[in-house]
Design an enzyme around this catalytic site. Sequence first.
Site, short mmCIF file in Angstrom:
data_model
loop_
_atom_site.label_atom_id
_atom_site.label_comp_id
_atom_site.label_asym_id
_atom_site.label_seq_id
_atom_site.Cartn_x
_atom_site.Cartn_y
_atom_site.Cartn_z
N SER A 193 0.85 -1.19 0.00
CA SER A 193 0.00 0.00 0.00
C SER A 193 0.88 1.24 0.00
O SER A 193 2.01 1.22 0.52
CB SER A 193 -0.90 0.02 1.24
OG SER A 193 -1.51 1.29 1.41
N THR B 170 -13.22 0.10 -4.18
CA THR B 170 -13.99 -1.12 -3.92
C THR B 170 -15.24 -0.76 -3.13
O THR B 170 -15.29 0.29 -2.48
CB THR B 170 -13.16 -2.13 -3.12
OG1 THR B 170 -12.87 -1.57 -1.81
CG2 THR B 170 -11.86 -2.46 -3.83
N ILE C 225 -7.98 1.90 -3.21
CA ILE C 225 -8.62 1.15 -4.29
C ILE C 225 -10.12 1.37 -4.25
O ILE C 225 -10.74 1.33 -3.18
CB ILE C 225 -8.30 -0.36 -4.17
CG1 ILE C 225 -6.78 -0.57 -4.14
CG2 ILE C 225 -8.92 -1.13 -5.33
CD1 ILE C 225 -6.37 -2.00 -3.89
N LYS D 269 2.10 -3.22 6.13
CA LYS D 269 2.28 -3.17 4.68
C LYS D 269 3.75 -2.97 4.31
O LYS D 269 4.20 -3.45 3.26
CB LYS D 269 1.41 -2.05 4.08
CG LYS D 269 -0.07 -2.39 4.05
CD LYS D 269 -0.35 -3.65 3.22
CE LYS D 269 -1.82 -3.88 2.97
NZ LYS D 269 -2.07 -5.10 2.19
N TYR E 265 -1.16 -0.32 10.42
CA TYR E 265 -1.39 -0.71 9.03
C TYR E 265 -0.16 -0.42 8.17
O TYR E 265 0.27 -1.27 7.38
CB TYR E 265 -2.59 0.06 8.49
CG TYR E 265 -2.88 -0.15 7.02
CD1 TYR E 265 -3.41 -1.36 6.57
CD2 TYR E 265 -2.63 0.85 6.09
CE1 TYR E 265 -3.68 -1.56 5.22
CE2 TYR E 265 -2.90 0.67 4.74
CZ TYR E 265 -3.42 -0.54 4.31
OH TYR E 265 -3.68 -0.74 2.98
#
Length: 231
Positions: A136, A184, A182, A153, A149
């Site tokens: 990411s 989504t 992204i 990543k 996070y």
Amino acid sequence: MKNGRTVLVTGGTGGLGTATVAAFVADGWRVVTPVRAGSADRLPKGAVPLVADLTDETEVTRMVQEAVASGGPGTPLRAVVNLVGGFASGPLIADTPYAELEAQLAVNLRPTYLVTRAALPHLVEAGGGSVVCVSSRAALAPFPGGAAYSVAKAAVLAFSQAVAVEYRKHNVRSNTVIPSVIDTPANRAAMPGADPSKWVRPEEIAPTILFLASDASAPTSGAQIPVYGRA
């Protein structure tokens, strides 16, 4: 199947996963995708589902062996695409318990590590192949509240680099795709106030993943490929 090769794609039922699986199927690959029980119907047509818990080392080893054996010598395992991951944000580091970092490592690094580890001997036996990981932009540009996070990543990036270095002589390549946010359904639901037109679409990322898995990228290993949206 046109090219006689098997690719193992984790996270195949997710937003990026369905686009990636569809791209490989369209290119003639035999696509095997581990799924949770009851979720196989979310896979694109043409993929082979195998039920497995990707956080369980024993299940991962069994799943990879089954993926290879069921394809037979005519469709050897030649690529692994690691898409499984998860996102969480919270307070600043001083107020974030270590357990939150462990949780992010468990969902982002652990499946990637276990699946790749189990698949590497098969890739070597087949004469070589490709590992593609997905990190990411947060790994390179952390944001407040996202330390766990970002660290997880970043660990994916480091792991992919380690695979590239250790298995270069075995003709196994490893590269990482680094997307921004992204587009989504899950991200739209999580960020209702954002402008998704500035995000990168799964269909824009999938061709890069397919390229990195294919012979067309044969000279490339250890690369970190940014695939960003419009912001």
